[in-house]
Each structure stands twice: as structure tokens, then as C-alpha cells.
Design an enzyme around this catalytic site. Structure first.
Site, PDB file in Angstrom:
ATOM      1  N   HIS A   5       6.139-104.426  43.188  1.00  0.00           N
ATOM      2  CA  HIS A   5       6.903-103.792  44.272  1.00  0.00           C
ATOM      3  C   HIS A   5       8.303-104.358  44.436  1.00  0.00           C
ATOM      4  O   HIS A   5       9.039-103.931  45.327  1.00  0.00           O
ATOM      5  CB  HIS A   5       6.151-103.972  45.600  1.00  0.00           C
ATOM      6  CG  HIS A   5       4.692-103.747  45.476  1.00  0.00           C
ATOM      7  ND1 HIS A   5       3.782-104.778  45.386  1.00  0.00           N
ATOM      8  CD2 HIS A   5       3.975-102.602  45.367  1.00  0.00           C
ATOM      9  CE1 HIS A   5       2.559-104.281  45.252  1.00  0.00           C
ATOM     10  NE2 HIS A   5       2.653-102.979  45.227  1.00  0.00           N
ATOM     11  N   ARG A  25      18.205 -99.471  57.615  1.00  0.00           N
ATOM     12  CA  ARG A  25      18.653-100.546  58.512  1.00  0.00           C
ATOM     13  C   ARG A  25      18.952-101.810  57.694  1.00  0.00           C
ATOM     14  O   ARG A  25      19.890-102.536  57.992  1.00  0.00           O
ATOM     15  CB  ARG A  25      17.597-100.831  59.582  1.00  0.00           C
ATOM     16  CG  ARG A  25      18.192-101.501  60.836  1.00  0.00           C
ATOM     17  CD  ARG A  25      17.133-101.794  61.906  1.00  0.00           C
ATOM     18  NE  ARG A  25      16.294-100.657  62.171  1.00  0.00           N
ATOM     19  CZ  ARG A  25      14.985-100.722  62.401  1.00  0.00           C
ATOM     20  NH1 ARG A  25      14.366-101.886  62.412  1.00  0.00           N
ATOM     21  NH2 ARG A  25      14.293 -99.629  62.619  1.00  0.00           N
ATOM     22  N   ARG A  44      10.749 -98.200  45.112  1.00  0.00           N
ATOM     23  CA  ARG A  44      10.268 -97.340  46.209  1.00  0.00           C
ATOM     24  C   ARG A  44      11.292 -97.216  47.340  1.00  0.00           C
ATOM     25  O   ARG A  44      10.924 -96.987  48.506  1.00  0.00           O
ATOM     26  CB  ARG A  44       8.947 -97.869  46.792  1.00  0.00           C
ATOM     27  CG  ARG A  44       7.784 -97.811  45.814  1.00  0.00           C
ATOM     28  CD  ARG A  44       6.540 -98.435  46.389  1.00  0.00           C
ATOM     29  NE  ARG A  44       5.475 -98.436  45.395  1.00  0.00           N
ATOM     30  CZ  ARG A  44       4.361 -97.696  45.505  1.00  0.00           C
ATOM     31  NH1 ARG A  44       4.163 -96.941  46.554  1.00  0.00           N
ATOM     32  NH2 ARG A  44       3.453 -97.751  44.561  1.00  0.00           N
ATOM     33  N   ARG A  88      11.075-110.487  61.414  1.00  0.00           N
ATOM     34  CA  ARG A  88      11.000-109.022  61.501  1.00  0.00           C
ATOM     35  C   ARG A  88      11.880-108.547  62.639  1.00  0.00           C
ATOM     36  O   ARG A  88      11.852-109.122  63.742  1.00  0.00           O
ATOM     37  CB  ARG A  88       9.554-108.585  61.733  1.00  0.00           C
ATOM     38  CG  ARG A  88       9.424-107.186  62.285  1.00  0.00           C
ATOM     39  CD  ARG A  88       8.072-106.561  62.075  1.00  0.00           C
ATOM     40  NE  ARG A  88       7.865-105.408  62.935  1.00  0.00           N
ATOM     41  CZ  ARG A  88       8.520-104.242  62.838  1.00  0.00           C
ATOM     42  NH1 ARG A  88       9.454-104.069  61.921  1.00  0.00           N
ATOM     43  NH2 ARG A  88       8.258-103.245  63.671  1.00  0.00           N
ATOM     44  N   ASP A 205      11.673 -96.566  72.444  1.00  0.00           N
ATOM     45  CA  ASP A 205      10.951 -95.523  73.188  1.00  0.00           C
ATOM     46  C   ASP A 205      10.345 -96.148  74.436  1.00  0.00           C
ATOM     47  O   ASP A 205       9.787 -97.244  74.369  1.00  0.00           O
ATOM     48  CB  ASP A 205       9.798 -94.958  72.347  1.00  0.00           C
ATOM     49  CG  ASP A 205      10.258 -94.467  70.994  1.00  0.00           C
ATOM     50  OD1 ASP A 205      10.705 -93.315  70.921  1.00  0.00           O
ATOM     51  OD2 ASP A 205      10.194 -95.255  70.037  1.00  0.00           O
TER      52      ASP A 205
END
Ligand SMILES: O=P(O)(O)O[C@H]1O[C@H](CO)[C@@H](O)[C@H]1O
Ligand SMILES: O=c1cc[nH]c(=O)[nH]1
Length: 242
Positions: A5, A25, A44, A88, A205
Site C-alpha cells: 500500500h 487534505r 490508491r 490524526r 457536523d
């Protein structure tokens, strides 16, 4: 050593990696904040870049969406590329009146509905938590730069479109601030491999009143969180961890 990957070679990736879910991003961060940028992966379309932030080498690479995807990429970074720290940076849905659109959350812990921990055959329920050094660093930097940040628990879910109308309320009743989809796998990989991880979020959200940010704002509108993650990475690298 390339993996199925990731085409990067050993040494192409810095000790600290900033990981947004969205490859665009990651590209935005490399284009906007890093100097001398080299792209080390686009398998990918999971873009990964290494560059210099102020005086420190930092990499940024997308995780994709969901715990299986984060599970693969963070495991490979920790295990095969000698990465020590992953931060993250994600979008998240607020389920608490403590946080609203554009607010920043630092995840001290992450609850989950995923089976990711089953692989460890634990005789109980594992509580995935942030590395305290990274968390402390991020919190101190947030005060220094005047970026308001709420520290608390989030929930990493496998289901974005949940059929259960009571799902968010049940987590909210336990004081959980927001919903997202990757941090539990990241925190567990870090724990298992004796590495360091932190997840921070910008609320995109409000799941209680239905308000949300646009697609463009999700891709590129998270500058306070991006700066906070980069300053945290820089300070942590300079200080040699905590
Ligand atoms: O903005 P990112 O980092 O992708 O994070 C959140 O956004 C995606 C869902 O829209 C999930 O990946 C969730 O965790
Ligand atoms: O996982 C996520 C991320 C952003 N907003 C949500 O509602 N859920």
C-alpha cells in the site's frame, strides 16, 4: 521497504506523521505548510509527503476512511517505516453541547463499536487512549496559540449512516464529545507497537442540530487544527518526546 500500500523506501518518511483521512487534505497541508516537499506515496491515491515544517522534518499522509484503512496505513508506518508518532487530524460530528461547528477536540480516549481489539484476545474491554506526551504538547500549544481545544472522549464508529436513531444519544449520555471513524484503530496500533498517537478533530457536523460544513471547508478549511498538529509535531520532535 515498500508495502502493498506504500511505495516509500526506508528513510523517506519522517519520525512524525500527520494523518488526515482525506488525501486532498494531505496535499493541501504539504502544499501550504511544508518546504522542500517530496511525495513518497500515491498508491490508491493515498498521498504521502515529507517536507520541512519550520526547522523539522515532518510527513503527512492520508489514512483513508474507516478503521480497516487506518489500521493498515498506521500499522505499516509504525512497523515498517520506523515512524514513532502519528497525529490524526480529522473531521468529526458533535454529539455534545460542549462542542459546535469548527471547534477543536483533542481525543484523550476513543470509545468504539468496532471489533478491532478482538485480534488481541484480551480478557476484558480495552480502553484506547492518546499518548500523554503528545496530548499534553497539543494542549500546551493550543493555549500558546490561542486555539480553543476541548479535551475529551470521542467514539470511533464503523457506521457513518447508522440505522439506530438512539446511537449518538447513548454515547452522548456517557460524556462522549464527538463521532468519527478511525482513532480507535490508530490508538490500538500505537499501543500494540509501543508507539505514540494522538487524534484531534475539527467539528464538521453538529449531529444534534443538523448543521454542517461544506465539502470545500472539510478539505481545506481546517487551518487552526493543521497548525496545532504541526506545532505539536515540531515541539515533540525538538523535545525528544515527553
Ligand atoms: O475527515 P476525516 O479525517 O476523513 O474523518 C472523518 O470523516 C470521514 C467521514 O466523512 C471519516 O473518515 C471520519 O472519521
Ligand atoms: O465520522 C464522522 C465525521 C464527521 N461527521 C460525522 O458525522 N461523522
Amino acid at each position: 521497504m515498500p508495502t502493498p500500500h506504500n511505495t516509500a523506501n526506508t528513510g523517506d518518511i519522517a519520525k512524525t506523521v500527520i494523518m488526515p483521512g482525506d488525501p486532498l487534505r494531505a496535499k493541501y497541508i504539504a502544499d501550504t505548510y511544508l518546504d522542500n516537499v517530496v511525495r513518497f506515496n500515491n498508491v490508491r491515491n493515498i498521498y504521502g509527503y515529507t517536507g520541512v515544517y519550520r526547522d523539522v522534518d515532518i510527513s503527512v499522509m492520508a489514512s483513508g476512511m474507516g478503521m480497516p484503512s487506518m489500521g493498515i496505513y498506521s500499522y505499516e508506518l509504525f512497523k515498517y517505516y520506523d515512524v514513532d508518532n502519528i497525529i490524526r487530524i480529522g473531521s468529526a460530528g458533535s454529539i455534545s453541547d460542549k462542542v459546535d461547528l469548527r471547534d477543536i477536540v483533542l481525543a484523550i480516549g476513543t470509545s468504539t463499536d468496532s471489533n478491532y481489539a478482538k485480534q488481541y484476545n484480551l480478557p476484558g474491554t480495552y480502553a484506547p487512549v492518546a499518548d500523554f506526551g503528545l496530548l499534553n504538547c497539543a494542549y500546551e500549544q493550543s493555549k500558546l496559540y490561542g486555539i480553543a481545544a476541548e479535551v475529551g472522549n470521542v467514539v470511533s464508529t464503523d457506521v457513518f449512516y447508522n440505522d439506530n436513531p438512539e446511537y449518538n444519544k447513548a454515547w452522548s449520555n456517557m460524556g462522549v464529545l464527538a463521532v468519527e471513524m478511525e482513532s480507535a484503530a490508530l490508538y490500538m496500533n500505537a499501543a500494540r507497537l509501543s508507539k505514540n498517537a494522538l487524534a484531534m478533530f475539527t467539528i464538521s457536523d453538529n449531529l444534534m442540530n443538523g448543521q454542517s460544513l461544506s465539502v470545500e471547508e472539510r478539505q481545506e478549511g481546517f487551518d487552526d487544527m493543521i497548525k496545532l498538529s504541526l506545532e505539536t509535531a515540531r515541539l515533540y520532535n525538538i523535545g525528544g518526546g515527553v
